[in-house]
Write a protein that holds these residues in place. Structure first.
Motif, PDB file in Angstrom:
ATOM      1  N   GLU A  79       0.861  -1.196   0.000  1.00  0.00           N
ATOM      2  CA  GLU A  79       0.000   0.000   0.000  1.00  0.00           C
ATOM      3  C   GLU A  79       0.895   1.242   0.000  1.00  0.00           C
ATOM      4  OE1 GLU A  79      -3.422  -0.210   0.389  1.00  0.00           O
ATOM      5  OE2 GLU A  79      -3.596  -2.355   0.897  1.00  0.00           O
ATOM      6  N   LEU A  80       0.454   2.266  -0.723  1.00  0.00           N
ATOM      7  CA  LEU A  80       1.176   3.547  -0.695  1.00  0.00           C
ATOM      8  C   LEU A  80       0.317   4.563   0.044  1.00  0.00           C
ATOM      9  CD1 LEU A  80       2.244   2.296  -3.692  1.00  0.00           C
ATOM     10  CD2 LEU A  80       3.347   4.490  -3.603  1.00  0.00           C
ATOM     11  N   PRO A  81       0.945   5.410   0.873  1.00  0.00           N
ATOM     12  CA  PRO A  81       0.144   6.388   1.622  1.00  0.00           C
ATOM     13  C   PRO A  81      -0.509   7.406   0.696  1.00  0.00           C
ATOM     14  CG  PRO A  81       2.499   6.710   1.991  1.00  0.00           C
ATOM     15  CD  PRO A  81       2.372   5.497   1.139  1.00  0.00           C
ATOM     16  N   GLN A  82      -1.656   7.951   1.133  1.00  0.00           N
ATOM     17  CA  GLN A  82      -2.345   8.979   0.347  1.00  0.00           C
ATOM     18  C   GLN A  82      -1.475  10.241   0.270  1.00  0.00           C
ATOM     19  OE1 GLN A  82      -6.279   9.431   1.890  1.00  0.00           O
ATOM     20  NE2 GLN A  82      -6.958  10.468   0.036  1.00  0.00           N
ATOM     21  N   LYS A  83      -1.585  10.970  -0.841  1.00  0.00           N
ATOM     22  CA  LYS A  83      -0.697  12.115  -1.052  1.00  0.00           C
ATOM     23  C   LYS A  83      -1.402  13.442  -0.772  1.00  0.00           C
ATOM     24  CE  LYS A  83       2.617  10.055  -1.358  1.00  0.00           C
ATOM     25  NZ  LYS A  83       3.675  10.340  -0.446  1.00  0.00           N
ATOM     26  N   ASP A  84      -0.707  14.350  -0.096  1.00  0.00           N
ATOM     27  CA  ASP A  84      -1.322  15.671   0.142  1.00  0.00           C
ATOM     28  C   ASP A  84      -0.884  16.652  -0.951  1.00  0.00           C
ATOM     29  OD1 ASP A  84       1.197  16.545   0.705  1.00  0.00           O
ATOM     30  OD2 ASP A  84       0.946  16.504   2.881  1.00  0.00           O
ATOM     31  N   ASN A  85      -1.301  17.928  -0.801  1.00  0.00           N
ATOM     32  CA  ASN A  85      -1.046  18.912  -1.865  1.00  0.00           C
ATOM     33  C   ASN A  85       0.433  19.187  -2.119  1.00  0.00           C
ATOM     34  OD1 ASN A  85      -3.692  19.133  -2.283  1.00  0.00           O
ATOM     35  ND2 ASN A  85      -3.973  21.033  -1.101  1.00  0.00           N
ATOM     36  N   SER A  86       1.294  18.822  -1.140  1.00  0.00           N
ATOM     37  CA  SER A  86       2.720  19.110  -1.337  1.00  0.00           C
ATOM     38  C   SER A  86       3.414  17.993  -2.130  1.00  0.00           C
ATOM     39  CB  SER A  86       3.405  19.291   0.018  1.00  0.00           C
ATOM     40  OG  SER A  86       3.352  18.053   0.705  1.00  0.00           O
ATOM     41  N   ALA A  87       2.705  16.916  -2.438  1.00  0.00           N
ATOM     42  CA  ALA A  87       3.324  15.809  -3.184  1.00  0.00           C
ATOM     43  C   ALA A  87       3.611  16.258  -4.620  1.00  0.00           C
ATOM     44  CB  ALA A  87       2.383  14.612  -3.204  1.00  0.00           C
ATOM     45  N   PHE A  88       4.695  15.732  -5.179  1.00  0.00           N
ATOM     46  CA  PHE A  88       5.068  16.104  -6.549  1.00  0.00           C
ATOM     47  C   PHE A  88       3.918  15.860  -7.530  1.00  0.00           C
ATOM     48  CE2 PHE A  88       6.515  14.730 -10.732  1.00  0.00           C
ATOM     49  CZ  PHE A  88       7.112  15.909 -11.163  1.00  0.00           C
ATOM     50  N   SER A  89       3.255  14.706  -7.408  1.00  0.00           N
ATOM     51  CA  SER A  89       2.185  14.364  -8.360  1.00  0.00           C
ATOM     52  C   SER A  89       1.053  15.396  -8.307  1.00  0.00           C
ATOM     53  CB  SER A  89       1.637  12.976  -8.068  1.00  0.00           C
ATOM     54  OG  SER A  89       1.302  12.873  -6.705  1.00  0.00           O
ATOM     55  N   ASN A  90       0.772  15.909  -7.118  1.00  0.00           N
ATOM     56  CA  ASN A  90      -0.311  16.897  -7.012  1.00  0.00           C
ATOM     57  C   ASN A  90       0.131  18.271  -7.508  1.00  0.00           C
ATOM     58  OD1 ASN A  90      -2.391  15.259  -6.197  1.00  0.00           O
ATOM     59  ND2 ASN A  90      -1.712  15.272  -4.067  1.00  0.00           N
ATOM     60  N   ILE A  91       1.400  18.601  -7.257  1.00  0.00           N
ATOM     61  CA  ILE A  91       1.910  19.891  -7.771  1.00  0.00           C
ATOM     62  C   ILE A  91       1.900  19.862  -9.304  1.00  0.00           C
ATOM     63  CG2 ILE A  91       3.984  21.350  -7.945  1.00  0.00           C
ATOM     64  CD1 ILE A  91       4.610  20.458  -5.031  1.00  0.00           C
ATOM     65  N   ILE A  92       2.317  18.733  -9.871  1.00  0.00           N
ATOM     66  CA  ILE A  92       2.395  18.636 -11.338  1.00  0.00           C
ATOM     67  C   ILE A  92       0.982  18.636 -11.938  1.00  0.00           C
ATOM     68  CG2 ILE A  92       2.463  16.135 -11.898  1.00  0.00           C
ATOM     69  CD1 ILE A  92       5.202  18.404 -12.998  1.00  0.00           C
ATOM     70  N   LEU A  93       0.035  17.980 -11.259  1.00  0.00           N
ATOM     71  CA  LEU A  93      -1.353  17.953 -11.738  1.00  0.00           C
ATOM     72  C   LEU A  93      -1.926  19.374 -11.735  1.00  0.00           C
ATOM     73  CD1 LEU A  93      -3.937  16.442 -12.558  1.00  0.00           C
ATOM     74  CD2 LEU A  93      -4.393  16.007 -10.148  1.00  0.00           C
ATOM     75  N   GLU A  94      -1.671  20.076 -10.657  1.00  0.00           N
ATOM     76  CA  GLU A  94      -2.142  21.465 -10.512  1.00  0.00           C
ATOM     77  C   GLU A  94      -1.526  22.350 -11.602  1.00  0.00           C
ATOM     78  OE1 GLU A  94      -4.349  24.287  -8.693  1.00  0.00           O
ATOM     79  OE2 GLU A  94      -4.491  22.119  -8.453  1.00  0.00           O
ATOM     80  N   THR A  95      -0.232  22.158 -11.873  1.00  0.00           N
ATOM     81  CA  THR A  95       0.467  22.977 -12.874  1.00  0.00           C
ATOM     82  C   THR A  95      -0.067  22.656 -14.273  1.00  0.00           C
ATOM     83  OG1 THR A  95       2.412  22.812 -11.478  1.00  0.00           O
ATOM     84  CG2 THR A  95       2.768  23.660 -13.692  1.00  0.00           C
ATOM     85  N   LEU A  96      -0.195  21.366 -14.574  1.00  0.00           N
ATOM     86  CA  LEU A  96      -0.696  20.974 -15.900  1.00  0.00           C
ATOM     87  C   LEU A  96      -2.118  21.497 -16.111  1.00  0.00           C
ATOM     88  CD1 LEU A  96       0.284  17.254 -16.616  1.00  0.00           C
ATOM     89  CD2 LEU A  96       0.672  19.236 -18.087  1.00  0.00           C
TER      90      LEU A  96
END
Ligand code: COI
Length: 355
Positions: A320-337
């Motif tokens: 299992e991988l922990p849930q990601k908050d807004n500071s996670a790279f994937s969320n920053i990149i999603l927000e930027t895209l």
């Protein structure tokens, strides 16, 4: 670019817009009113038209039905705050369509035909682009053989078509994936890099076995040793191990050259993220999961956008991988895209076409 394509436009008299519920969009279920069609005959594309979306008439001997000579693309259009339509990286999709076409002996679609067909179709069906956050208009260009002939040879005749669907998220929650070490999606020298219909057909049975075991998708490994992670069924995949972003290279011809993959890598490079385009070994992934150095894993794709991976199955073990908050790279990149796609952030790379 030549802009003199003459397209005959025949609009529907009964739009489906009034009965479409934009609050409940399931991926690929709702199709917009019109489609663009072009025919290839005697060595050239012609008969360009936009007409109401409708069934096709096909002869049972149609070559695509038997031998699968068919390639497709997936791209998206968005609405900005002013209600203007923005298409994301259409030029990259046009180029990739032709790379796929070449491998499948399908004639290329010249840039001006692709772009004019696309922009005029979106002009006609602009009202189908959702203006809700997270929603977009998915665009499906495709080319397929239309000869009625049962011998094995490339068809002489083809159709190029584009239709569109208003969509929400492809995955409504983080996905679970199973590392596939038995079946093979692509081998070197094969067609893995092409967005060819048959690649998807061949992946259905293994994916279904994993779905029966409770996983959403497979993580494909290389066809030779099954020891290296390649991509997932609906998206490329990326792993953040410690502070390094790792994703498979597209140089072996076995991996789709994802346009979202390229966009993420471009933005990550600008953010100063360490990037390694290399094959991650299954054992290395398992070690990183066990030691907690796998910080995040996600898929990248047009339909999937950035899809967080919540669980990875490797040889009988679930991690299992922990849930990601807004500071996670994937969320920053999603927000930027998303900022670029919806016109909220500057489009430094000329990725957007406004129509
Ligand atoms: C896309 O992301 O556009 C694809 O073609 C993948 C498919 C799962 C819809």
């Amino acid at each position: 670019m030549n802009t003199t394509l003459s397209i005959e436009i025949n609009k529907t008299k009964s739009s489906k817009l009034p009965q479409t519920n934009f609050d409940d969009l399931k991926f690929g279920q709702t199709i917009s009113d019109h489609m663009f069609v072009a025919d290839y005959e005697n060595g050239e594309w012609g008969n360009f038209r936009i007409e109401p979306y409708a069934p096709l008439q096909l002869n049972p001997a149609n070559a695509t039905l038997h031998y699968g000579q068919s390639v497709f693309e997936g791209m998206k259009a968005y609405k900005n705050e002013n209600g203007e339509a923005l298409i994301f990286r259409a030029d990259a999709n046009q180029k990739r369509l032709n790379e796929s076409a070449k491998r499948m002996c399908i004639p290329e679609v010249p840039e001006h035909i692709f772009m004019e067909g696309l922009t005029q179709l979106l002009e006609v069906d602009k009202a189908w682009i959702p203006n809700k956050p997270g929603c977009s208009l998915y665009i499906r260009p495709f080319v397929f053989a239309t000869d009625d002939y049962l011998g094995i040879r490339p068809s002489d005749k083809y159709k190029f078509m584009i239709f569109t669907c208003p969509v929400g998220n492809y995955y409504s929650k983080p996905v679970s994936v199973k590392v596939e070490c038995e079946y093979t999606r692509a081998a070197e020298g094969g067609t893995g890099f092409a967005k060819a219909a048959g690649n998807y057909a061949g992946s259905l049975y293994p994916a279904l076995q994993a779905q029966k075991q409770g996983y959403d998708q497979l993580l494909w490994t290389d066809g030779k040793s099954h020891q290296h992670i390649e991509e997932s069924g609906t998206m490329n995949v990326m792993f953040m191990i410690n502070d390094t972003l790792i994703t498979a290279p597209t140089t072996t011809g076995t991996i789709l050259k994802g346009i979202t993959r390229d966009s993420v890598l471009t933005l990550a490079r600008e953010m100063g993220v360490n990037i390694e385009e290399r094959f991650l070994r299954v054992t290395e992934l398992e070690d990183a999961l066990r030691s907690g150095t796998l910080i995040e894993a996600f898929g990248t794709g047009t339909a999937a956008t950035i899809a967080h991976i919540a669980k990875i199955h490797i040889n009988g073990n679930d991690y299992e991988l922990p849930q990601k908050d807004n500071s996670a790279f994937s969320n920053i990149i999603l927000e930027t895209l998303d900022g670029i796609k919806y016109g909220r952030l500057e489009d430094k790379h000329n990725w957007i076409i406004k129509i």
